[in-house]
Design a protein around this motif. Structure first.
Motif, PDB file in Angstrom:
ATOM      1  N   SER A   1       0.693  -1.175  -0.071  1.00  0.00           N
ATOM      2  CA  SER A   1       0.162   0.038   0.194  1.00  0.00           C
ATOM      3  C   SER A   1       0.804   1.319  -0.058  1.00  0.00           C
ATOM      4  O   SER A   1       0.227   2.466  -0.434  1.00  0.00           O
ATOM      5  CB  SER A   1      -0.929  -0.168   1.289  1.00  0.00           C
TER       6      SER A   1
ATOM      7  N   SER B   1      -6.260   7.732  -0.332  1.00  0.00           N
ATOM      8  CA  SER B   1      -7.594   6.866  -0.180  1.00  0.00           C
ATOM      9  C   SER B   1      -7.675   5.448  -0.387  1.00  0.00           C
ATOM     10  O   SER B   1      -7.806   4.780   0.337  1.00  0.00           O
ATOM     11  CB  SER B   1      -8.773   7.802  -0.725  1.00  0.00           C
ATOM     12  N   VAL B   2      -7.096   5.073  -1.849  1.00  0.00           N
ATOM     13  CA  VAL B   2      -7.183   3.768  -2.219  1.00  0.00           C
ATOM     14  C   VAL B   2      -6.196   3.090  -1.242  1.00  0.00           C
ATOM     15  O   VAL B   2      -6.336   1.764  -0.887  1.00  0.00           O
ATOM     16  CB  VAL B   2      -6.437   3.703  -3.534  1.00  0.00           C
TER      17      VAL B   2
ATOM     18  N   ARG C   1      -5.650   3.412   1.707  1.00  0.00           N
ATOM     19  CA  ARG C   1      -6.270   3.113   3.087  1.00  0.00           C
ATOM     20  C   ARG C   1      -7.308   1.986   2.803  1.00  0.00           C
ATOM     21  O   ARG C   1      -7.841   1.238   3.703  1.00  0.00           O
ATOM     22  CB  ARG C   1      -6.907   4.727   3.570  1.00  0.00           C
ATOM     23  N   TYR C   2      -8.038   1.957   1.568  1.00  0.00           N
ATOM     24  CA  TYR C   2      -9.226   1.011   1.483  1.00  0.00           C
ATOM     25  C   TYR C   2      -8.398  -0.208   1.443  1.00  0.00           C
ATOM     26  O   TYR C   2      -9.028  -1.264   1.937  1.00  0.00           O
ATOM     27  CB  TYR C   2      -9.899   1.177   0.203  1.00  0.00           C
TER      28      TYR C   2
ATOM     29  N   LEU D   1      -8.487  -1.705   4.969  1.00  0.00           N
ATOM     30  CA  LEU D   1      -9.588  -1.978   5.361  1.00  0.00           C
ATOM     31  C   LEU D   1      -9.986  -3.378   4.851  1.00  0.00           C
ATOM     32  O   LEU D   1     -10.528  -4.321   5.667  1.00  0.00           O
ATOM     33  CB  LEU D   1     -10.728  -1.137   4.868  1.00  0.00           C
TER      34      LEU D   1
END
Lengths: 222, 222, 222, 222
Positions: C188, C197-198, C200-201, C204
């Motif tokens: 990441s 943002s990507v 951090r997704y 998740l």
């Protein structure tokens, strides 16, 4: 083991075993919560010592700045010793209990609220040692803790919460003995408005007069 | 169980069982309080690392700012390792005790007051690694902890607090062995006024020389 | 009780009982120290949320200021969940151990040093969610924790530290399974430099893929 | 001992003993983690009280500054009492459980995330007691804690996690009883936009209505 073989029951009101079991569970939980508050409050004291914020050009003044914070080191040391001593007294007191009731839990919560507050007057007195209000608030905090301790000794005797009749018989005398602390602390408040240093020396005498090793089981204050 | 079958009693003064029981209770409470202080001090170290305060316009300089804080990361890592090692040594030492007396409780409280102080010189050295006073205060804090450790080893031997005679026989030798730490730390203080980096390398040698797994029960320092 | 009846000893090197006892003592102490670090790190996360400092005239803008801190609330929630999950996995892993040796203690200390660090990247990402370096440091911290977890699984198998042969037989496979976390987190990091943002997704997904209740004893990661 | 002799098993699905053992281990770990979060959150509250930063010339205004922070002392006291009460209710609830499952662990983690958050709205309300948003966020935090408590009571009943059938039979009623807290807290939010003081008085009524000593085992809320 601690409480099970004691508790001869003289003078205690008859109750269902479930309730007694609940009250003993509450005792062990209150002890664990109290332990945590004491330890964390002691360790948070370090946050009351400032790390000087100097520009790169002024970094050479660091020694001078740190030397000017002597009151912060002193108040750290005093508060650490105070919390350590209070913790031992609190533990000895709880060690003598067979169970706790709702008023005792409430008194203990009030007691702990002021223990957890100690880092605040500690930081205050470390930064403003010359200001009477800082000294007065520190004294008032310790006095409040001790007043709750007196109430806990008194209530434990009245409500028959002690493990042994011998301790119960002495509980009022112990409550009065613990009373010395709030009396001295409150007496130091008007003194602080005359001379803050003299007020602080009064506290040291108190610490010296009730060292950690002194109390035997039956004399242990909180 | 830990202390009950040991304690052959050779050379120990006769006492009532209640007092012994009290002293063992004090040992378990002192252990719990010590555990808490070590763990919380280790975890508070993270507060010594600055989060850069940048305006929205300057946010792009974040990587550069964080890169300039290398000393903070190093001092975090060193202090975390130091506290972790001290904790293990302290535990091994307490594990050898059958009971504690009032002087031991006082020594332990002094020891812990300096352990809880570690986040302060850690932050200082992280921000002012070039300043001799920061390095000197860090060294002095670790030295103070170790001096208390020496005193605890020595006193436990003199006061017959150990569980086994074998450990007691080695207690003075162990006290001297622990003495190496304050000697090296104090020796690094004048060095820091010549070169702060060299002083810090001296500490690393100390850490390498006394790794965590090395001490057997009878060699465990605090 | 937990470790005493297990430990059939197949393939373990012969040792004196004292040493085994020491190692089990070390296990229980390491568990307690780890517990403390996890809990305190989780609770310190709240300090990463800013209380806006507004003048009395500007106090009316409080709602607006708090609304602008949405990233801080999100990073608090994620980090609290991450620390909670790591704690459970760490506990399940330690629950399977019969004893610890010096390398395991060192690995655990390294592991905990990064767990205790979590509040720092949490605060960083809460204030600078758009900056790739903040996202990268968060990912690197979690990756470092997981790399230590992989090493602990691997070493426990190699050094025969597990309570049961069944767990030991699966230890390498479990080490590889835990390896998924650092791989995803490290992957990441370059993504963060394209779109934070990507990145951090991606995390998740990882959390969803390894929920708390999933691992049975033999699948428990740290 | 606590859970071993209970658990008559009526209505519980048959499982392997290993899994039950795991779930009980999880229960004891979740209890320890919860204890830590409550205690640390309570002790961190002191950081929400400001030490005034005054120049040497202005130090004489210290008493006046401290007097102006009355809202901070009140919010400290309220939050300390709230956390203390929640901790007791949480303990009583967990005391009734025989085991936990994955959904319960997840609910408990959500519950604790909001308990650990309490110092944030406490500081907010201490600094901005006149601002509706501060009051609303405090109310929302307590409401969120209580909603998780309701869900835990409900789920424990549905999933047969209680030690005794008597408690299980009352679990839905208890869940509804705990529901009073979020209802009152959420109702206070619109009130806060009319008058922040009235909203806070609503909370006090709630505290008075559910004192610490009131709940017997079967009535204990979390």
């Amino acid at each position: 083991v601690p409480a099970s073989s004691a508790d001869p029951g003289g003078g205690r009101s008859p109750e269902s075993p479930e309730t007694r079991s609940e009250r003993r569970f509450d005792l062990s939980r209150a002890t664990a919560f109290s332990d945590g508050v004491f330890t964390i409050a002691a360790t948070l004291l370090v946050l009351s010592i400032d790390v000087p914020q100097l520009s790169t050009a002024d970094a050479g003044k660091l020694a001078q700045e740190l030397g000017g914070q002597m009151d912060q080191y002193i108040s750290y040391a005093i508060s650490f010793a105070v919390i350590g001593l209070l913790w031992f007294r609190h533990h000895r007191f709880f060690h003598e209990l067979a169970e706790v009731d709702a008023p005792m839990l409430a008194l203990n919560l009030g007691y702990l609220a002021f223990v957890a507050l100690v880092p605040f007057p500690t930081e205050l007195i470390g930064e403003y040692s010359e200001q009477p209000i800082a000294v007065a608030l520190y004294a008032a905090t310790i006095a409040a803790i001790s007043v709750f301790a007196v109430a806990m000794w008194w209530h434990a005797g009245e409500a028959h919460l002690f493990r042994s009749a011998a301790i119960e018989a002495e509980s009022r005398r112990n409550a009065l003995r613990v009373m010395v602390t709030p009396v001295v602390m409150l007496a130091s408040i008007p003194v602080a408005y005359l001379d803050t240093s003299v007020a602080r020396y009064m506290w040291l005498l108190l610490l010296l007069a009730r060292p950690m090793g002194l109390p035997r089981a039956s004399q242990a204050g909180t």
